[in-house]
Design a protein around this motif. Structure first.
Motif, mmCIF file in Angstrom:
data_model
loop_
_atom_site.group_PDB
_atom_site.id
_atom_site.type_symbol
_atom_site.label_atom_id
_atom_site.label_comp_id
_atom_site.label_asym_id
_atom_site.label_seq_id
_atom_site.Cartn_x
_atom_site.Cartn_y
_atom_site.Cartn_z
ATOM 1 N N TYR A 39 -8.009 2.790 8.151
ATOM 2 C CA TYR A 39 -8.046 1.684 7.196
ATOM 3 C C TYR A 39 -7.006 1.831 6.107
ATOM 4 O O TYR A 39 -6.498 0.855 5.586
ATOM 5 C CB TYR A 39 -9.449 1.542 6.608
ATOM 6 N N LYS A 40 -6.721 3.059 5.730
ATOM 7 C CA LYS A 40 -5.693 3.238 4.708
ATOM 8 C C LYS A 40 -4.312 2.953 5.288
ATOM 9 O O LYS A 40 -3.418 2.499 4.586
ATOM 10 C CB LYS A 40 -5.733 4.665 4.156
ATOM 11 N N ASP A 41 -4.161 3.263 6.571
ATOM 12 C CA ASP A 41 -2.838 3.126 7.185
ATOM 13 C C ASP A 41 -2.751 1.979 8.183
ATOM 14 O O ASP A 41 -1.789 1.891 8.933
ATOM 15 C CB ASP A 41 -2.462 4.422 7.929
ATOM 16 N N ARG B 206 -5.801 -6.449 17.035
ATOM 17 C CA ARG B 206 -5.902 -7.911 16.925
ATOM 18 C C ARG B 206 -7.014 -8.462 17.798
ATOM 19 O O ARG B 206 -7.779 -9.317 17.385
ATOM 20 C CB ARG B 206 -4.579 -8.556 17.358
ATOM 21 N N ARG C 73 -2.305 -9.582 5.635
ATOM 22 C CA ARG C 73 -3.252 -10.103 6.630
ATOM 23 C C ARG C 73 -2.512 -10.831 7.750
ATOM 24 O O ARG C 73 -2.821 -10.658 8.930
ATOM 25 C CB ARG C 73 -4.221 -11.051 5.918
ATOM 26 N N TRP D 125 -11.918 -10.325 7.497
ATOM 27 C CA TRP D 125 -10.812 -9.809 6.693
ATOM 28 C C TRP D 125 -11.302 -9.074 5.441
ATOM 29 O O TRP D 125 -10.822 -7.985 5.116
ATOM 30 C CB TRP D 125 -9.860 -10.938 6.282
ATOM 31 N N THR E 109 -0.425 -0.348 12.824
ATOM 32 C CA THR E 109 -0.258 -1.499 13.709
ATOM 33 C C THR E 109 1.216 -1.886 13.805
ATOM 34 O O THR E 109 1.630 -2.481 14.785
ATOM 35 C CB THR E 109 -1.067 -2.725 13.222
ATOM 36 N N ARG E 110 1.988 -1.521 12.780
ATOM 37 C CA ARG E 110 3.409 -1.836 12.825
ATOM 38 C C ARG E 110 4.146 -0.870 13.738
ATOM 39 O O ARG E 110 5.062 -1.227 14.447
ATOM 40 C CB ARG E 110 3.976 -1.756 11.412
ATOM 41 N N VAL F 149 -0.938 -8.191 9.976
ATOM 42 C CA VAL F 149 -1.868 -7.479 10.861
ATOM 43 C C VAL F 149 -2.372 -8.387 11.974
ATOM 44 O O VAL F 149 -2.483 -7.980 13.127
ATOM 45 C CB VAL F 149 -3.061 -6.896 10.056
ATOM 46 N N THR F 150 -2.687 -9.659 11.619
ATOM 47 C CA THR F 150 -3.231 -10.539 12.643
ATOM 48 C C THR F 150 -2.133 -11.153 13.508
ATOM 49 O O THR F 150 -2.423 -11.888 14.443
ATOM 50 C CB THR F 150 -4.081 -11.669 12.021
ATOM 51 N N THR G 247 2.669 1.562 -3.491
ATOM 52 C CA THR G 247 1.797 1.996 -4.583
ATOM 53 C C THR G 247 1.340 3.433 -4.349
ATOM 54 O O THR G 247 1.029 4.138 -5.283
ATOM 55 C CB THR G 247 0.555 1.094 -4.734
ATOM 56 N N ARG G 248 1.326 3.866 -3.100
ATOM 57 C CA ARG G 248 0.925 5.245 -2.810
ATOM 58 C C ARG G 248 2.062 6.200 -3.145
ATOM 59 O O ARG G 248 1.852 7.293 -3.641
ATOM 60 C CB ARG G 248 0.569 5.350 -1.331
ATOM 61 N N TYR H 166 1.224 -2.211 -10.936
ATOM 62 C CA TYR H 166 0.628 -3.203 -10.047
ATOM 63 C C TYR H 166 -0.855 -3.388 -10.366
ATOM 64 O O TYR H 166 -1.366 -4.508 -10.370
ATOM 65 C CB TYR H 166 0.827 -2.789 -8.577
ATOM 66 N N ARG H 167 -1.536 -2.280 -10.646
ATOM 67 C CA ARG H 167 -2.952 -2.388 -11.006
ATOM 68 C C ARG H 167 -3.141 -3.192 -12.277
ATOM 69 O O ARG H 167 -4.021 -4.036 -12.364
ATOM 70 C CB ARG H 167 -3.545 -0.989 -11.218
ATOM 71 N N TRP I 283 -7.465 -10.924 -4.865
ATOM 72 C CA TRP I 283 -7.295 -10.114 -3.658
ATOM 73 C C TRP I 283 -6.901 -10.960 -2.453
ATOM 74 O O TRP I 283 -5.971 -10.626 -1.702
ATOM 75 C CB TRP I 283 -8.554 -9.313 -3.345
ATOM 76 N N SER J 183 -8.532 -0.642 1.919
ATOM 77 C CA SER J 183 -7.178 -0.647 1.362
ATOM 78 C C SER J 183 -7.173 -1.321 -0.008
ATOM 79 O O SER J 183 -6.415 -0.945 -0.892
ATOM 80 C CB SER J 183 -6.177 -1.278 2.315
ATOM 81 N N ARG J 184 -8.056 -2.295 -0.205
ATOM 82 C CA ARG J 184 -8.200 -2.908 -1.522
ATOM 83 C C ARG J 184 -8.642 -1.858 -2.545
ATOM 84 O O ARG J 184 -8.110 -1.789 -3.657
ATOM 85 C CB ARG J 184 -9.234 -4.029 -1.429
ATOM 86 N N SER K 265 -10.428 -5.201 5.105
ATOM 87 C CA SER K 265 -9.403 -4.819 4.126
ATOM 88 C C SER K 265 -10.015 -4.154 2.888
ATOM 89 O O SER K 265 -9.316 -3.841 1.942
ATOM 90 C CB SER K 265 -8.592 -6.045 3.700
ATOM 91 N N LEU L 203 -10.235 -7.747 16.122
ATOM 92 C CA LEU L 203 -10.512 -8.648 14.997
ATOM 93 C C LEU L 203 -11.049 -9.988 15.512
ATOM 94 O O LEU L 203 -12.025 -10.522 14.989
ATOM 95 C CB LEU L 203 -9.243 -8.888 14.159
ATOM 96 N N LEU M 251 0.825 -1.198 0.000
ATOM 97 C CA LEU M 251 0.000 0.000 0.000
ATOM 98 C C LEU M 251 0.869 1.261 0.000
ATOM 99 O O LEU M 251 0.639 2.189 -0.767
ATOM 100 C CB LEU M 251 -0.909 -0.023 1.217
ATOM 101 N N ASP M 252 1.888 1.247 0.839
ATOM 102 C CA ASP M 252 2.830 2.371 0.868
ATOM 103 C C ASP M 252 3.483 2.589 -0.476
ATOM 104 O O ASP M 252 3.557 3.706 -0.977
ATOM 105 C CB ASP M 252 3.990 2.065 1.836
ATOM 106 N N LEU N 191 -1.921 -1.053 8.329
ATOM 107 C CA LEU N 191 -0.720 -1.862 8.457
ATOM 108 C C LEU N 191 0.418 -1.045 9.061
ATOM 109 O O LEU N 191 1.121 -1.493 9.961
ATOM 110 C CB LEU N 191 -0.331 -2.392 7.080
ATOM 111 N N ASP N 192 0.570 0.177 8.568
ATOM 112 C CA ASP N 192 1.578 1.082 9.139
ATOM 113 C C ASP N 192 1.350 1.304 10.614
ATOM 114 O O ASP N 192 2.267 1.219 11.421
ATOM 115 C CB ASP N 192 1.473 2.475 8.507
ATOM 116 N N ALA O 81 -8.067 1.266 -2.385
ATOM 117 C CA ALA O 81 -6.944 2.179 -2.595
ATOM 118 C C ALA O 81 -5.925 1.568 -3.557
ATOM 119 O O ALA O 81 -5.462 2.228 -4.484
ATOM 120 C CB ALA O 81 -6.275 2.514 -1.259
ATOM 121 N N VAL O 82 -5.595 0.290 -3.343
ATOM 122 C CA VAL O 82 -4.595 -0.345 -4.203
ATOM 123 C C VAL O 82 -5.111 -0.489 -5.631
ATOM 124 O O VAL O 82 -4.389 -0.270 -6.594
ATOM 125 C CB VAL O 82 -4.177 -1.728 -3.644
#
Lengths: 208, 208
Positions: B98-100, B116, A165, B157, B105-106, A168-169, A105-106, A115-116, A157, B164-165, B161, B119, A102-103, B102-103, B167-168
């Motif tokens: 939702y856009k971020d 988590r 996924r 999921w 949570t990281r 995140v999980t 592609t952004r 990628y698309r 997807w 973000s899907r 997601s 979820l 996501l990063d 993954l970032d 967005a991608v």
């Protein structure tokens, strides 16, 4: 070292570092240190870190295209499963891209575009697989008009987002069986009796 | 302004800015400018930008929990669809997360942990929904032992997601009908005749 080998070496080292530390945290200097090459020498092959990213991304897309082309002639269930196996290995090999998709592609318009197109191309390949398997009586969409379009989009997807996924999980390891099970779970309700039999006899999810 | 209102205002302004510009690109100074409050005054309520993030994230989790609790008593298909509608609005309201996801949570261990748990909690709620609907004869898992566990995990999921899907894949707008269609597509193959009838008569995907 011949020029071509140097280029490959730089890409390999960069890939290793991107996978381990994440793309944004790696500097050209790290790559040059690990390669044992001067920054000038690296700059001769790749002007910036982004150029390495683009090269790696192209390699990745080409490899995935090759996998899909191999399986598209007669995509029986076992061929699809073989494709999934190779695709899983490919995702693991380029894991930084999946973690940062996501990063990246952004941030990078040309990666985003490529990628698309690649996602769309994958969907088309899988549409062929679905149509073929319905025609030969292994799948039955029960008259659902949107089946081919929606299922292909979902399969791509589910497959492409699997690594993020897991991240995140909080799954510790990338487990191939879970990946295969998840993808097949999407298709299973559409199996005919022929499909069920073929799946049970020819598709290996848990390797011994 | 009473202290509580100031706090709410800061959160609202921050949410608007995070959604528009992305969390990492917003500084406390921006928030203070738009609020018309001094940095000192903001600091009284939230020591850092991360503290605002945590507060917003807690609000978001609470709101989603409320939505899920409302629908869990007798989750007919129309109730599940109503939940999805509200959940879609909630995702749009907290779109930056939702856009971020993954970032964020990281970067933030406590958000990662809370997300988590959230979820898992969602999966448990949906498991209740699936069991109830199989028991009342609207769904049929055809003896698939893993159905409840796998389907709940997939539904959560797919739903979480979705943004973000979009967005991608470069979808321009967040279209509610596509979201609802995608979630129902996962469940449809397990509908019984009762399920099909109920879905066709009681579930509205495309509003007029």
């Amino acid at each position: 070292m011949p020029r071509k080998d140097t280029k490959i070496k730089i890409k390999e080292v960069a890939l290793k570092l991107f996978n381990r530390d994440g793309f944004v945290n790696v500097r050209l200097q790290h790559i040059s240190d690990v390669c044992g090459l001067s920054l000038g020498n690296i700059g001769y092959h790749f002007r910036t870190k982004n150029d390495i990213l683009y090269a790696l991304f192209s390699d990745f897309v080409e490899e995935q295209k090759l996998l899909l082309s191999e399986f598209r002639v007669l995509p029986l269930f076992e061929d699809f499963n073989r494709f999934l196996n190779s695709n899983f290995e490919l995702q693991k090999r380029y894991v930084f891209f999946y973690k940062d998709a996501l990063d990246l592609t952004r941030l990078y318009e040309n990666i985003s575009k490529q990628y698309r197109e690649h996602l769309t191309w994958q969907e088309l390949q899988l549409q062929g697989m679905l149509v073929f398997n319905e025609a030969r009586g292994a799948l039955d969409s029960k008259g659902n008009q949107d089946f081919v379009q929606k299922m292909s989009s979902l399969l791509v997807w589910a497959s492409e987002s699997w690594i993020s996924r897991q991240a995140v999980t909080g799954a510790e390891e990338l487990d191939k069986s879970s990946y295969l099970e998840m993808v097949w779970f999407l298709l299973k309700p559409y199996f005919t009796d022929t499909g069920i039999e073929e799946f049970e006899n020819r598709v290996i999810i848990h390797e011994l």
